[in-house]
Write an enzyme that holds these catalytic residues in place. Structure first.
Site, short mmCIF file in Angstrom:
data_model
loop_
_atom_site.label_atom_id
_atom_site.label_comp_id
_atom_site.label_asym_id
_atom_site.label_seq_id
_atom_site.Cartn_x
_atom_site.Cartn_y
_atom_site.Cartn_z
CG ASP A 17 -2.48 6.28 0.33
OD1 ASP A 17 -3.45 6.03 -0.43
OD2 ASP A 17 -2.41 5.85 1.49
CG HIS A 76 -2.62 -0.20 4.68
ND1 HIS A 76 -3.63 -0.69 3.89
CD2 HIS A 76 -3.02 1.07 5.03
CE1 HIS A 76 -4.59 0.21 3.77
NE2 HIS A 76 -4.24 1.29 4.46
CG ASP A 78 -0.83 3.98 4.91
OD1 ASP A 78 -1.15 4.36 3.77
OD2 ASP A 78 -1.51 4.23 5.92
CD GLU A 81 -6.72 3.17 1.66
OE1 GLU A 81 -6.37 2.93 2.82
OE2 GLU A 81 -6.19 4.04 0.95
CG HIS A 95 -2.02 1.02 1.12
ND1 HIS A 95 -3.24 0.73 0.54
CD2 HIS A 95 -2.09 2.31 1.50
CE1 HIS A 95 -4.01 1.81 0.58
NE2 HIS A 95 -3.33 2.78 1.16
CG HIS A 117 -8.87 1.22 6.22
ND1 HIS A 117 -8.84 2.32 7.05
CD2 HIS A 117 -7.83 1.39 5.37
CE1 HIS A 117 -7.84 3.11 6.70
NE2 HIS A 117 -7.20 2.57 5.69
CG HIS A 151 -10.56 4.85 3.76
ND1 HIS A 151 -10.58 6.17 4.16
CD2 HIS A 151 -9.26 4.46 3.81
CE1 HIS A 151 -9.34 6.56 4.44
NE2 HIS A 151 -8.53 5.55 4.24
#
Length: 394
Positions: free
Chosen positions: A24, A214, A322, A125, A22, A193, A152
């Site tokens: 971003d 993650h 992450d 995500e 993961h 999540h 999420h």
């Protein structure tokens, strides 16, 4: 860590590089420069702005990256925004072909490793990105998305999030159908999540291995974003992989408590608690000056991996840092160049090189290949589902 373990870690990563679950970067590029890749040319160091660029990915021994095509769950037009995120990844692949290799399958990952390129996959995500539409789910798969995190930070109409109030009690009937359709496609079911009830429901519903792209251990750090031991215990039977994350507020108990206070400080000054814009970070830094932030370290993350290995076994662990999705990182894991520090720490703790090869590369490649195998079997017997949330959940 010793210089010998540091050298051994880099040597291992040359053969078995990190598959990171993961990152971003696409959202950071959207927020910072609205996808102006000239303004954030990741062929060069972007230390002042990002955790991620190609030189540091190379330094960190990253061989495959799931790029998150995340959009916030409160965004009114989540589907087109998700498509823009996918387009961002495609632009990166077109711009940096010598370093980033498009990857859709486990075989693609191995091929990229052989070529010395970084296999680039995509993960959506949050189930809000399909807007309760299985046709949209299939569309995302067709565009290259190879996992979807079921929620999420907020619930969606068919699945409960770890950080929201319980709504449907885990997965609704439509949520279970989403899992089954993901299995049929070969899209990995990502349980980061989600609420623990959702984790358990998904494990009951799935016929393919799952991932946590993650997430860390709830027994080591009691945060709802982490994985309870009873769920980790089910991974050997499922074949799935839990990818430890580095986010301090998920791995260090003192940071959990500090973050709650820091988040409230942000909200009191009109910012969303996840805001990482320069204005919000200025408020964060002022708070940190008044109340020093507890600092996670490489050792903190290794503690999670030690426990997760004990509960789930070495065949069911991976890494999902992450980066560019968190304001703070542990000392020694400051950006994507830091993975060798974690591997060196684990070597010092007695982890064997074969075990570390599983952690960094082999487990994550295997789990995608297993999802592909299940999909081939299901596609031979099951047509695409056209169920709707109205028809299944009323």
């Amino acid at each position: 860590m010793t210089s010998a373990s540091s050298s051994a870690a880099r040597e291992l990563l040359r053969e078995f590089p990190v598959v990171d679950g993961h990152n971003d970067l696409p959202w950071a590029l959207r927020k910072q420069v609205r996808y102006d890749l000239d303004a954030r040319d990741i062929a060069a160091h972007q230390n002042a702005y990002l955790h991620t660029d190609i030189p540091r990915l190379r330094e960190g021994g990253v061989g495959a990256q799931y790029w998150s095509v995340y959009v916030p769950s409160d965004l009114p037009d989540a589907v087109p925004a998700t498509l823009e995120q996918i387009d961002c990844v495609r632009q990166l692949l077109a711009r940096y072909p010598a370093d980033l290799a498009p990857a859709l399958t486990a075989a693609d990952m191995e091929r990229a490793r052989g070529e010395g390129r970084i296999a680039s996959l995509m993960g959506a995500e949050g189930g809000h990105s399909i807007a309760c539409s299985l046709g949209t789910l299939r569309g995302l798969y067709g565009l290259g998305v190879r996992y979807m995190t079921l929620t999420h930070n907020d619930n969606n109409p068919w699945a409960d999030s770890a950080t929201d109030e319980p709504n449907v009690g885990g997965l609704s009937a439509f949520g279970r159908e989403v899992v089954r359709e993901m299995n049929r496609l070969g899209m990995l079911v990502d349980l980061s999540h989600v609420a623990a009830t959702t984790m358990r429901d998904a494990l009951d519903a799935t016929s393919a291995p799952v991932i946590f792209s993650h997430s860390s251990s709830r027994a080591v750090c009691d945060h709802p974003r982490n994985i309870p031991d009873d769920v980790l215990e089910r991974l050997p039977g499922n074949g799935g992989v839990a990818m430890v994350t580095f986010v301090p507020k998920f791995v260090l108990q003192a940071a959990v408590d500090w973050t709650a206070a820091a988040d409230e400080n942000l909200r009191s000054q009109g910012f969303h608690h996840l805001d990482t814009t320069p204005e919000a970070m200025k408020v964060h830094r002022a708070f940190e000056e008044r109340t020093p932030r507890p600092v996670a370290t490489v050792s903190t993350v290794a503690d999670h991996l030690d426990h997760m290995r004990e509960v789930a076994g070495i065949d069911h662990l991976g890494i999902g840092g992450d980066y560019d999705g968190t304001a703070f990182t542990p000392d020694g894991l400051n950006d994507v160049s830091g993975y060798p520090n974690l591997i060196a720490e684990l070597l010092d703790r007695g982890w064997s090189k074969p075990d570390l090869a599983k952690l960094t590369w082999q487990n994550s490649v295997r789990v995608l290949g297993a999802a592909e195998d299940v999909a081939r079997e299901l596609q031979a017997t099951r047509p695409a589902s056209n169920a709707t949330i109205e028809s299944l959940d009323g």
